[in-house]
Design a protein around this motif. Structure first.
Motif, PDB file in Angstrom:
ATOM      1  N   MET A  40       0.842  -1.185   0.000  1.00 17.21           N
ATOM      2  CA  MET A  40       0.000   0.000   0.000  1.00 17.21           C
ATOM      3  C   MET A  40       0.885   1.245   0.000  1.00 17.21           C
ATOM      4  O   MET A  40       1.887   1.325   0.680  1.00 17.21           O
ATOM      5  CB  MET A  40      -0.905  -0.007   1.230  1.00 17.21           C
ATOM      6  CG  MET A  40      -1.832   1.175   1.278  1.00 17.21           C
ATOM      7  SD  MET A  40      -3.024   0.923   2.597  1.00 17.21           S
ATOM      8  CE  MET A  40      -4.046   2.300   2.289  1.00 17.21           C
ATOM      9  N   ALA A  41       0.492   2.223  -0.775  1.00 16.29           N
ATOM     10  CA  ALA A  41       1.262   3.462  -0.893  1.00 16.29           C
ATOM     11  C   ALA A  41       1.106   4.307   0.364  1.00 16.29           C
ATOM     12  O   ALA A  41       0.078   4.277   1.029  1.00 16.29           O
ATOM     13  CB  ALA A  41       0.772   4.238  -2.103  1.00 16.29           C
ATOM     14  N   SER A  42       2.150   5.050   0.659  1.00 14.05           N
ATOM     15  CA  SER A  42       2.098   5.963   1.800  1.00 14.05           C
ATOM     16  C   SER A  42       1.643   7.331   1.319  1.00 14.05           C
ATOM     17  O   SER A  42       2.292   7.953   0.479  1.00 14.05           O
ATOM     18  CB  SER A  42       3.474   6.080   2.451  1.00 14.05           C
ATOM     19  OG  SER A  42       3.442   7.104   3.419  1.00 14.05           O
ATOM     20  N   TYR A  43       0.527   7.773   1.866  1.00 10.33           N
ATOM     21  CA  TYR A  43      -0.011   9.066   1.481  1.00 10.33           C
ATOM     22  C   TYR A  43       0.741  10.212   2.147  1.00 10.33           C
ATOM     23  O   TYR A  43       0.388  11.362   1.976  1.00 10.33           O
ATOM     24  CB  TYR A  43      -1.508   9.138   1.794  1.00 10.33           C
ATOM     25  CG  TYR A  43      -2.309   8.201   0.921  1.00 10.33           C
ATOM     26  CD1 TYR A  43      -2.441   8.440  -0.437  1.00 10.33           C
ATOM     27  CD2 TYR A  43      -2.910   7.075   1.445  1.00 10.33           C
ATOM     28  CE1 TYR A  43      -3.151   7.579  -1.252  1.00 10.33           C
ATOM     29  CE2 TYR A  43      -3.630   6.205   0.636  1.00 10.33           C
ATOM     30  CZ  TYR A  43      -3.745   6.469  -0.704  1.00 10.33           C
ATOM     31  OH  TYR A  43      -4.454   5.618  -1.509  1.00 10.33           O
ATOM     32  N   LYS A  44       1.804   9.897   2.873  1.00 10.13           N
ATOM     33  CA  LYS A  44       2.650  10.932   3.459  1.00 10.13           C
ATOM     34  C   LYS A  44       3.782  11.315   2.507  1.00 10.13           C
ATOM     35  O   LYS A  44       4.442  12.321   2.715  1.00 10.13           O
ATOM     36  CB  LYS A  44       3.217  10.466   4.796  1.00 10.13           C
ATOM     37  CG  LYS A  44       2.128  10.294   5.833  1.00 10.13           C
ATOM     38  CD  LYS A  44       2.675   9.856   7.157  1.00 10.13           C
ATOM     39  CE  LYS A  44       1.478   9.626   8.079  1.00 10.13           C
ATOM     40  NZ  LYS A  44       1.808   9.605   9.450  1.00 10.13           N
ATOM     41  N   ASN A  45       3.986  10.545   1.466  1.00 11.51           N
ATOM     42  CA  ASN A  45       5.026  10.806   0.477  1.00 11.51           C
ATOM     43  C   ASN A  45       4.659  12.068  -0.323  1.00 11.51           C
ATOM     44  O   ASN A  45       3.644  12.084  -1.018  1.00 11.51           O
ATOM     45  CB  ASN A  45       5.150   9.602  -0.449  1.00 11.51           C
ATOM     46  CG  ASN A  45       6.171   9.796  -1.527  1.00 11.51           C
ATOM     47  OD1 ASN A  45       6.174  10.789  -2.238  1.00 11.51           O
ATOM     48  ND2 ASN A  45       7.042   8.820  -1.661  1.00 11.51           N
TER      49      ASN A  45
END
Length: 69
Positions: A1-6
């Protein structure tokens, strides 16, 4: 899952959202994030500020009938 903090991912998703190319569940997830993330809303507003003048400058044209064949 992608990190939406990136930051790069957030900017890319905001751009796709504003351009209308973010669709389906990805768009729904992004809209959910927007409700609780003021920084993400600012990123979207920045993209809207960049894209809106381009859209306003473009004139409307009617495509020739051959396009619809």
């Amino acid at each position: 899952m992608a990190s939406y903090k990136n930051p790069q991912l957030r900017d890319k998703l905001a751009a796709e959202y504003v351009l209308g190319t973010l669709r389906g569940r990805a768009r729904a997830r992004f809209e959910s994030l927007l409700r609780y993330d003021p920084a993400l809303r600012r990123t979207v507003a920045d993209w809207e500020a960049r894209v809106t003048p381009l859209a306003a400058a473009a004139s409307e044209i009617t495509p020739p009938p051959r396009v619809w064949r």
